[in-house]
Design an enzyme around this catalytic site. Structure first.
Site, short mmCIF file in Angstrom:
data_model
loop_
_atom_site.label_atom_id
_atom_site.label_comp_id
_atom_site.label_asym_id
_atom_site.label_seq_id
_atom_site.Cartn_x
_atom_site.Cartn_y
_atom_site.Cartn_z
CG ASP A 55 5.96 0.77 3.44
OD1 ASP A 55 5.89 0.00 2.19
OD2 ASP A 55 5.95 2.01 3.37
CG HIS A 76 2.58 1.45 1.22
ND1 HIS A 76 4.06 2.02 1.25
CD2 HIS A 76 2.36 2.01 -0.35
CE1 HIS A 76 4.17 3.13 0.43
NE2 HIS A 76 2.81 3.47 -0.52
CB SER A 132 2.87 5.96 -1.93
OG SER A 132 3.45 5.04 -2.99
#
Length: 218
Positions: free
Chosen positions: A160, A192, A79
C-alpha cells in the site's frame, strides 16, 4: 468513494457484529463534490453524538437503547475512514461525550494521512484546509496526546502506498505522551483495503479475526 451500503462494507460490518457480539453503526457521510470536506468529519461526529445520545436508554432508536453497550464503544474505519476515526477519537478527547459513554478503542485500517501524492487531492477537496500541516492531514502532537480512548489498533499493508504514513502515525502516537496502548499489524504481500475485495482470502480472514479480537478483549 463508496457507501455504508456498499456490499463489501456492509458484509464486513455484519460479520464483525456477529463474531464480536457488537452492535455496529455504519455512517453514511457526505462525499465530495456534493459536500466537500469537512462534511465527512462533521457528519461522522454528528453520528457518534447521535449514538451516544442513547446512553440513557431514551434515544430515538429502540435497538440501540436495548442492546448497545455504551461502556464499550469502538470507533473504526478504513482508508479515509481511518483518518476520520482518528479525528473523532481526538475530538472525543477534547470535547467528551455524554455521561455513561466510554470509548475503549479506535481501529484504523490502512489509514490515509498526509505525506503522499494524495495530499493535493485532499487539499482540493477541502477548500477550508490549513495547508500540509492541517491537523486532519498531519495529526498534531497535542491531538495525539489527548486521543479519547484507551487503546488503538492500526493495520498497514505491505504493498500500500499509505504504508509509511500508517507506520509514522503509530510512531508519533507513541511519542506524543498519550497514555493508551497502540498495536501495529502489517498485512504482508497485499495492497490497500485488499480484504474488502476477497473477504474469504486467508489474509483477509486474519485481519477480520484481529479486528474482532481487539473489540472482544479487554
Amino acid at each position: 468513494m463508496q457507501s455504508a451500503f456498499s456490499h463489501g462494507h456492509h458484509n464486513f460490518a455484519s460479520t464483525v457484529a456477529a463474531e464480536a457480539g457488537a452492535t455496529v453503526v455504519s455512517v453514511e457521510y457526505g462525499l465530495f463534490p456534493a459536500r466537500p470536506i469537512p462534511a465527512c468529519y462533521e457528519d461522522s461526529w454528528a453520528a457518534l453524538r447521535w449514538v451516544a445520545g442513547h446512553a440513557d436508554g431514551d434515544g430515538p432508536d429502540p435497538w440501540l437503547n436495548e442492546h448497545a453497550d455504551f461502556g464499550r464503544v469502538f470507533i473504526g474505519g478504513n482508508s479515509a475512514g481511518g483518518n476520520i476515526s482518528h479525528t473523532l477519537a481526538a475530538r472525543v478527547g477534547s470535547n467528551g461525550l455524554p455521561q455513561g459513554v466510554r470509548v475503549v478503542g479506535v481501529i484504523l485500517v490502512h489509514p490515509y494521512f498526509g505525506g503522499t501524492d494524495d495530499d493535493q487531492m485532499w487539499l482540493y477537496m477541502c477548500p477550508t484546509n490549513g495547508g500540509l500541516s492541517d491537523p486532519r492531514l498531519k495529526p498534531a502532537k497535542e491531538d495525539l496526546a489527548r486521543l479519547g480512548c484507551e487503546k488503538a489498533l492500526v493495520f498497514v499493508a505491505e504493498k500500500d502506498h499509505l504504508r509509511e504514513v500508517g507506520i509514522g502515525y503509530c510512531e508519533e502516537l507513541k511519542k506524543s505522551g498519550w497514555g493508551g496502548s497502540v498495536e501495529l499489524v502489517e498485512n504482508v504481500g497485499v495492497e490497500h483495503c485488499f480484504y474488502m475485495f476477497d473477504p474469504k482470502n486467508e489474509k483477509a480472514v486474519e485481519l477480520k479475526d484481529k479486528f474482532v479480537s481487539f473489540i472482544k478483549h479487554n
